[in-house]
Design an enzyme around this catalytic site. Structure first.
Site, PDB file in Angstrom:
ATOM      1  N   ARG A   1       0.801  -1.190  -0.089  1.00  9.81           N
ATOM      2  CA  ARG A   1      -0.125  -0.113  -0.047  1.00  9.81           C
ATOM      3  C   ARG A   1       0.759   1.339   0.157  1.00  9.81           C
ATOM      4  O   ARG A   1       0.328   2.388   0.030  1.00  9.81           O
ATOM      5  CB  ARG A   1      -0.873   0.114   1.155  1.00  9.81           C
ATOM      6  CG  ARG A   1      -2.375  -0.492   1.150  1.00  9.81           C
ATOM      7  CD  ARG A   1      -3.048  -0.520   2.276  1.00  9.81           C
ATOM      8  NE  ARG A   1      -4.587  -0.429   2.251  1.00  9.81           N
ATOM      9  CZ  ARG A   1      -5.283  -1.426   2.507  1.00  9.81           C
ATOM     10  NH1 ARG A   1      -4.865  -2.771   2.487  1.00  9.81           N
ATOM     11  NH2 ARG A   1      -6.750  -1.211   2.428  1.00  9.81           N
TER      12      ARG A   1
ATOM     13  N   ARG B   1      -9.947   6.705   4.427  1.00  5.26           N
ATOM     14  CA  ARG B   1      -9.195   5.511   3.639  1.00  5.26           C
ATOM     15  C   ARG B   1      -9.074   5.794   2.273  1.00  5.26           C
ATOM     16  O   ARG B   1      -8.010   5.457   1.841  1.00  5.26           O
ATOM     17  CB  ARG B   1     -10.018   4.274   4.045  1.00  5.26           C
ATOM     18  CG  ARG B   1     -10.316   3.972   5.548  1.00  5.26           C
ATOM     19  CD  ARG B   1     -11.245   2.837   5.726  1.00  5.26           C
ATOM     20  NE  ARG B   1     -11.100   1.400   5.050  1.00  5.26           N
ATOM     21  CZ  ARG B   1     -11.965   0.764   4.771  1.00  5.26           C
ATOM     22  NH1 ARG B   1     -13.364   0.992   5.321  1.00  5.26           N
ATOM     23  NH2 ARG B   1     -11.911  -0.356   4.223  1.00  5.26           N
TER      24      ARG B   1
END
Ligand code: AMP
Length: 196
Positions: free
Chosen positions: A89, A146
């Site tokens: 990520r 997020r």
């Protein structure tokens, strides 16, 4: 041996596709989000640490995530391949993964980026939140955080993998079956190429 990355924002369908591919090709499925949630459920020190970040919609620090994933890879020495869901990520995570695979004479073979517009993602995650029991799926502010983290920390990885010529961008609004068919055929082509 094959290493595949399911890439995309939260709610894009990475997990759904990764599980189908794992069943079809027999690759080991590794989802960092699931691993963190297991730690939280078992009340481990790592779980306590991760929960702090997850509940706010932030990323768990790289050192923690990298340590956890290396252990998981090492646990599966006989794997015919891995499907990573939710990892890497960050650029640092991607670089460490490349280095780690290189040391084992391997590489990332394909990255499948599922493209879904943000309003659809928010709707999907809120829907999932009704049954997932995940706090970070139930609150619109956390979901937006997020998505912002995705845009700033994770999305630049598309460029990283494009340069390595392993990125496949896929319209994530197609049906689950259609997306599965497209990804499977690309994996089969790569497998065929590897055998020649
Ligand atoms: P997911 O189930 O993939 O949506 O992940 C849930 C949460 O776990 C994320 O919002 C992050 O807080 C954390 N997480 C999962 N994978 C990673 C990762 N590779 N790096 C940092 N944090 C992660």
């Amino acid at each position: 041996m094959m290493n595949i990355i399911m890439f995309g924002p939260p709610g894009a369908g990475k997990g759904t596709q990764a599980k189908l591919l794992s069943d079809k090709f027999g690759f080991v499925y590794i989802a960092t989000g699931d691993m963190f949630r297991n730690h939280i459920k078992n009340k481990t020190p790592l779980g306590k640490l991760a929960q702090f970040y997850i509940d706010q919609g932030d990323l768990v620090p790289d050192e923690v995530t990298i340590h956890m994933i290396k252990e998981e890879i090492d646990k599966n020495p006989k794997a015919e391949g891995f499907i990573f869901d939710g990892f890497p990520r960050t650029i640092v995570q991607a670089e460490v993964l490349d280095e780690f695979l290189k040391n084992n004479n391997q590489k990332v073979d394909a990255v499948f980026a599922l493209e879904v517009p943000e309003p659809v993602l928010i709707e999907r995650i809120l829907n999932r939140g009704k049954t997932s029991g995940r706090k970070d799926d139930a609150d619109t502010q956390t979901i937006k955080r997020r998505l912002e983290k995705y845009r700033t920390a994770t999305e630049p990885l598309k460029n990283y993998y494009q340069k390595k010529e392993v990125l496949h961008q896929i319209d994530g609004l197609q049906t689950i079956e259609e997306i599965h068919r497209i990804i499977s055929s690309i994996i089969e082509k790569i497998q065929h190429g590897n055998r020649r």
